[in-house]
Design a protein around this motif. Structure first.
Motif, PDB file in Angstrom:
ATOM      1  N   SER A  79      44.446  38.958 -60.392  1.00 50.17           N
ATOM      2  CA  SER A  79      44.132  39.221 -58.990  1.00 50.17           C
ATOM      3  C   SER A  79      45.165  38.583 -58.066  1.00 50.17           C
ATOM      4  O   SER A  79      45.618  39.200 -57.091  1.00 50.17           O
ATOM      5  CB  SER A  79      42.733  38.677 -58.663  1.00 50.17           C
ATOM      6  OG  SER A  79      42.454  38.800 -57.288  1.00 50.17           O
ATOM      7  N   LEU A  80      45.568  37.358 -58.369  1.00 41.23           N
ATOM      8  CA  LEU A  80      46.582  36.682 -57.562  1.00 41.23           C
ATOM      9  C   LEU A  80      47.921  37.403 -57.660  1.00 41.23           C
ATOM     10  O   LEU A  80      48.640  37.555 -56.664  1.00 41.23           O
ATOM     11  CB  LEU A  80      46.731  35.222 -58.018  1.00 41.23           C
ATOM     12  CG  LEU A  80      45.533  34.306 -57.777  1.00 41.23           C
ATOM     13  CD1 LEU A  80      45.764  32.940 -58.422  1.00 41.23           C
ATOM     14  CD2 LEU A  80      45.249  34.152 -56.280  1.00 41.23           C
ATOM     15  N   ALA A  81      48.250  37.869 -58.876  1.00 42.50           N
ATOM     16  CA  ALA A  81      49.504  38.593 -59.071  1.00 42.50           C
ATOM     17  C   ALA A  81      49.516  39.896 -58.275  1.00 42.50           C
ATOM     18  O   ALA A  81      50.544  40.283 -57.703  1.00 42.50           O
ATOM     19  CB  ALA A  81      49.721  38.869 -60.559  1.00 42.50           C
ATOM     20  N   GLU A  82      48.377  40.562 -58.241  1.00 41.99           N
ATOM     21  CA  GLU A  82      48.280  41.808 -57.473  1.00 41.99           C
ATOM     22  C   GLU A  82      48.480  41.548 -55.991  1.00 41.99           C
ATOM     23  O   GLU A  82      49.190  42.287 -55.298  1.00 41.99           O
ATOM     24  CB  GLU A  82      46.919  42.463 -57.731  1.00 41.99           C
ATOM     25  CG  GLU A  82      46.761  43.824 -57.055  1.00 41.99           C
ATOM     26  CD  GLU A  82      45.446  44.488 -57.403  1.00 41.99           C
ATOM     27  OE1 GLU A  82      45.113  45.518 -56.780  1.00 41.99           O
ATOM     28  OE2 GLU A  82      44.721  43.970 -58.283  1.00 41.99           O
ATOM     29  N   ARG A  83      47.865  40.495 -55.487  1.00 44.55           N
ATOM     30  CA  ARG A  83      48.055  40.133 -54.079  1.00 44.55           C
ATOM     31  C   ARG A  83      49.510  39.776 -53.795  1.00 44.55           C
ATOM     32  O   ARG A  83      50.075  40.184 -52.777  1.00 44.55           O
ATOM     33  CB  ARG A  83      47.155  38.950 -53.714  1.00 44.55           C
ATOM     34  CG  ARG A  83      45.686  39.269 -53.610  1.00 44.55           C
ATOM     35  CD  ARG A  83      44.881  37.997 -53.350  1.00 44.55           C
ATOM     36  NE  ARG A  83      45.328  37.319 -52.141  1.00 44.55           N
ATOM     37  CZ  ARG A  83      45.000  36.054 -51.840  1.00 44.55           C
ATOM     38  NH1 ARG A  83      44.254  35.334 -52.683  1.00 44.55           N
ATOM     39  NH2 ARG A  83      45.422  35.515 -50.720  1.00 44.55           N
ATOM     40  N   LEU A  84      50.096  39.025 -54.702  1.00 42.92           N
ATOM     41  CA  LEU A  84      51.473  38.572 -54.500  1.00 42.92           C
ATOM     42  C   LEU A  84      52.441  39.752 -54.525  1.00 42.92           C
ATOM     43  O   LEU A  84      53.333  39.852 -53.664  1.00 42.92           O
ATOM     44  CB  LEU A  84      51.841  37.560 -55.589  1.00 42.92           C
ATOM     45  CG  LEU A  84      53.174  36.844 -55.437  1.00 42.92           C
ATOM     46  CD1 LEU A  84      53.188  35.976 -54.179  1.00 42.92           C
ATOM     47  CD2 LEU A  84      53.462  35.982 -56.674  1.00 42.92           C
ATOM     48  N   SER A  85      52.268  40.651 -55.491  1.00 44.10           N
ATOM     49  CA  SER A  85      53.178  41.790 -55.594  1.00 44.10           C
ATOM     50  C   SER A  85      53.029  42.749 -54.424  1.00 44.10           C
ATOM     51  O   SER A  85      53.932  43.532 -54.127  1.00 44.10           O
ATOM     52  CB  SER A  85      52.948  42.532 -56.915  1.00 44.10           C
ATOM     53  OG  SER A  85      51.631  43.062 -56.973  1.00 44.10           O
ATOM     54  N   GLY A  86      51.876  42.678 -53.736  1.00 48.07           N
ATOM     55  CA  GLY A  86      51.672  43.527 -52.569  1.00 48.07           C
ATOM     56  C   GLY A  86      52.308  42.976 -51.305  1.00 48.07           C
ATOM     57  O   GLY A  86      52.319  43.651 -50.272  1.00 48.07           O
TER      58      GLY A  86
ATOM     59  N   PRO B  39      41.912  29.282 -62.602  1.00 48.40           N
ATOM     60  CA  PRO B  39      41.925  29.551 -64.044  1.00 48.40           C
ATOM     61  C   PRO B  39      42.559  30.904 -64.356  1.00 48.40           C
ATOM     62  O   PRO B  39      42.740  31.748 -63.476  1.00 48.40           O
ATOM     63  CB  PRO B  39      40.445  29.519 -64.421  1.00 48.40           C
ATOM     64  CG  PRO B  39      39.713  29.786 -63.154  1.00 48.40           C
ATOM     65  CD  PRO B  39      40.556  29.259 -62.039  1.00 48.40           C
ATOM     66  N   GLU B  40      42.870  31.104 -65.618  1.00 45.14           N
ATOM     67  CA  GLU B  40      43.660  32.270 -66.029  1.00 45.14           C
ATOM     68  C   GLU B  40      42.997  33.589 -65.660  1.00 45.14           C
ATOM     69  O   GLU B  40      43.682  34.572 -65.380  1.00 45.14           O
ATOM     70  CB  GLU B  40      43.915  32.217 -67.538  1.00 45.14           C
ATOM     71  CG  GLU B  40      44.899  33.265 -68.013  1.00 45.14           C
ATOM     72  CD  GLU B  40      45.326  33.066 -69.447  1.00 45.14           C
ATOM     73  OE1 GLU B  40      46.119  33.890 -69.946  1.00 45.14           O
ATOM     74  OE2 GLU B  40      44.875  32.085 -70.078  1.00 45.14           O
ATOM     75  N   GLN B  41      41.677  33.644 -65.645  1.00 43.71           N
ATOM     76  CA  GLN B  41      41.013  34.913 -65.319  1.00 43.71           C
ATOM     77  C   GLN B  41      41.250  35.337 -63.870  1.00 43.71           C
ATOM     78  O   GLN B  41      40.972  36.468 -63.492  1.00 43.71           O
ATOM     79  CB  GLN B  41      39.516  34.846 -65.614  1.00 43.71           C
ATOM     80  CG  GLN B  41      38.735  33.806 -64.839  1.00 43.71           C
ATOM     81  CD  GLN B  41      38.545  32.532 -65.638  1.00 43.71           C
ATOM     82  OE1 GLN B  41      39.431  32.140 -66.390  1.00 43.71           O
ATOM     83  NE2 GLN B  41      37.396  31.898 -65.493  1.00 43.71           N
ATOM     84  N   TYR B  42      41.785  34.440 -63.046  1.00 38.88           N
ATOM     85  CA  TYR B  42      42.099  34.769 -61.655  1.00 38.88           C
ATOM     86  C   TYR B  42      43.544  35.234 -61.478  1.00 38.88           C
ATOM     87  O   TYR B  42      43.897  35.728 -60.406  1.00 38.88           O
ATOM     88  CB  TYR B  42      41.880  33.536 -60.764  1.00 38.88           C
ATOM     89  CG  TYR B  42      40.440  33.192 -60.472  1.00 38.88           C
ATOM     90  CD1 TYR B  42      39.536  32.935 -61.500  1.00 38.88           C
ATOM     91  CD2 TYR B  42      39.977  33.100 -59.166  1.00 38.88           C
ATOM     92  CE1 TYR B  42      38.219  32.606 -61.237  1.00 38.88           C
ATOM     93  CE2 TYR B  42      38.661  32.764 -58.892  1.00 38.88           C
ATOM     94  CZ  TYR B  42      37.788  32.524 -59.936  1.00 38.88           C
ATOM     95  OH  TYR B  42      36.484  32.196 -59.675  1.00 38.88           O
ATOM     96  N   TRP B  43      44.367  35.081 -62.489  1.00 38.53           N
ATOM     97  CA  TRP B  43      45.800  35.303 -62.315  1.00 38.53           C
ATOM     98  C   TRP B  43      46.154  36.755 -62.018  1.00 38.53           C
ATOM     99  O   TRP B  43      47.056  37.017 -61.218  1.00 38.53           O
ATOM    100  CB  TRP B  43      46.569  34.826 -63.540  1.00 38.53           C
ATOM    101  CG  TRP B  43      46.487  33.339 -63.757  1.00 38.53           C
ATOM    102  CD1 TRP B  43      45.840  32.419 -62.969  1.00 38.53           C
ATOM    103  CD2 TRP B  43      47.055  32.602 -64.845  1.00 38.53           C
ATOM    104  NE1 TRP B  43      45.960  31.158 -63.486  1.00 38.53           N
ATOM    105  CE2 TRP B  43      46.702  31.236 -64.643  1.00 38.53           C
ATOM    106  CE3 TRP B  43      47.810  32.944 -65.955  1.00 38.53           C
ATOM    107  CZ2 TRP B  43      47.103  30.223 -65.523  1.00 38.53           C
ATOM    108  CZ3 TRP B  43      48.212  31.947 -66.839  1.00 38.53           C
ATOM    109  CH2 TRP B  43      47.859  30.598 -66.616  1.00 38.53           C
TER     110      TRP B  43
END
Length: 255
Positions: free
Chosen positions: A216-223, A210-214
């Protein structure tokens, strides 16, 4: 209705991908698969059904997903069997229109209702199936026993990817996503939607995030070194560095 015959079958799918990565020829893969009984099935008929279904998922995979020759190296980057299942899950979605339709409907439920939308009771699955129409206008019309087996197949996939916990569980949860499946899900979204993918990250939604997780996922991905983040005035932009699946190197070697 291939899902009535087999779900993800992670170990067998991994074996098939490894054979293809080694030989790069489906005729050779098929010969080895049956001559060496890689499937482990007692009858050739059942083994052929499994081979047809699994190989179809790989053969029909489009460029929005990693090439089959890279899958063994991707599996080596997976930390758990669940990670491998989440990667294979996208090949199932791309190959099977009925699965894709059903997962898309559940993804819409996640957007509207959060985790409460993950109701995988047979009744809930069948309500979705009755609304499915083929391109020629025909409706979903299968025997009750076949439809029930299809629902059981879907729930098996959901257990594999971490949405359902046990054989008896019917209410889903938000699954944890490892690094490898996160990269595949993000690459799938990028290849499908391009620059605007982050406003509607299909791959993340298909993994029921769900959107409230995005964030956190974006932070992991950008790292991760294979992705970069940029943006002005709070408008975040995420894109691969170079080739979308450049982080997955093809594996060479003997099967």
């Amino acid at each position: 209705m291939d899902l009535t015959m087999c779900g993800l079958l992670v170990e067998k799918a991994e074996e098939m991908a490894r054979l293809y990565a080694t030989h790069r020829d489906w005729t050779t893969v098929e010969e080895i698969w049956f001559n060496e009984k890689r499937d482990g099935r007692s009858t050739r008929g059942s083994s052929r059904k499994i081979y047809r279904v699994l190989s179809s998922r790989f053969k029909t995979a489009s460029s929005v997903l990693p090439s089959i020759s890279t899958l063994p190296s991707i599996f080596e980057k997976c930390e758990t069997d669940r990670d491998k299942a989440q990667v294979l899950y996208f090949y199932l979605i791309e190959d099977d229109p009925l699965v894709r339709y059903t997962i898309h409907r559940y993804a819409n439920r996640i957007v509207r209702n959060g985790v409460a939308g993950l109701d995988f009771t047979q009744e809930s699955v069948e309500r979705i199936l009755t609304e499915f129409h083929y391109e020629d206008g025909d409706e979903f019309d299968y025997a009750e026993s076949t439809t029930r087996r299809w629902g059981e197949g879907l729930r098996s996939v959901m257990r594999n990817i971490g949405v359902l916990e046990t054989q008896q569980t019917l209410e889903g949860k938000i699954p944890n996503i490892g690094t490898a499946p996160l990269l595949v899900a993000s690459g799938y979204s990028w290849e499908t939607h391009g620059d605007d993918w982050f406003s509607q990250p299909t791959g993340w939604l298909y993994l029921f995030q769900p959107e409230q997780y995005w964030d956190s996922l974006a932070e992991r991905l950008s790292g991760h070194p294979s992705w970069e983040a940029s943006g002005l005035h709070g408008n975040l932009r995420l894109q691969p560095v170079g080739d979308t699946y450049g982080w997955a190197e093809p594996r060479e070697g003997n099967a």
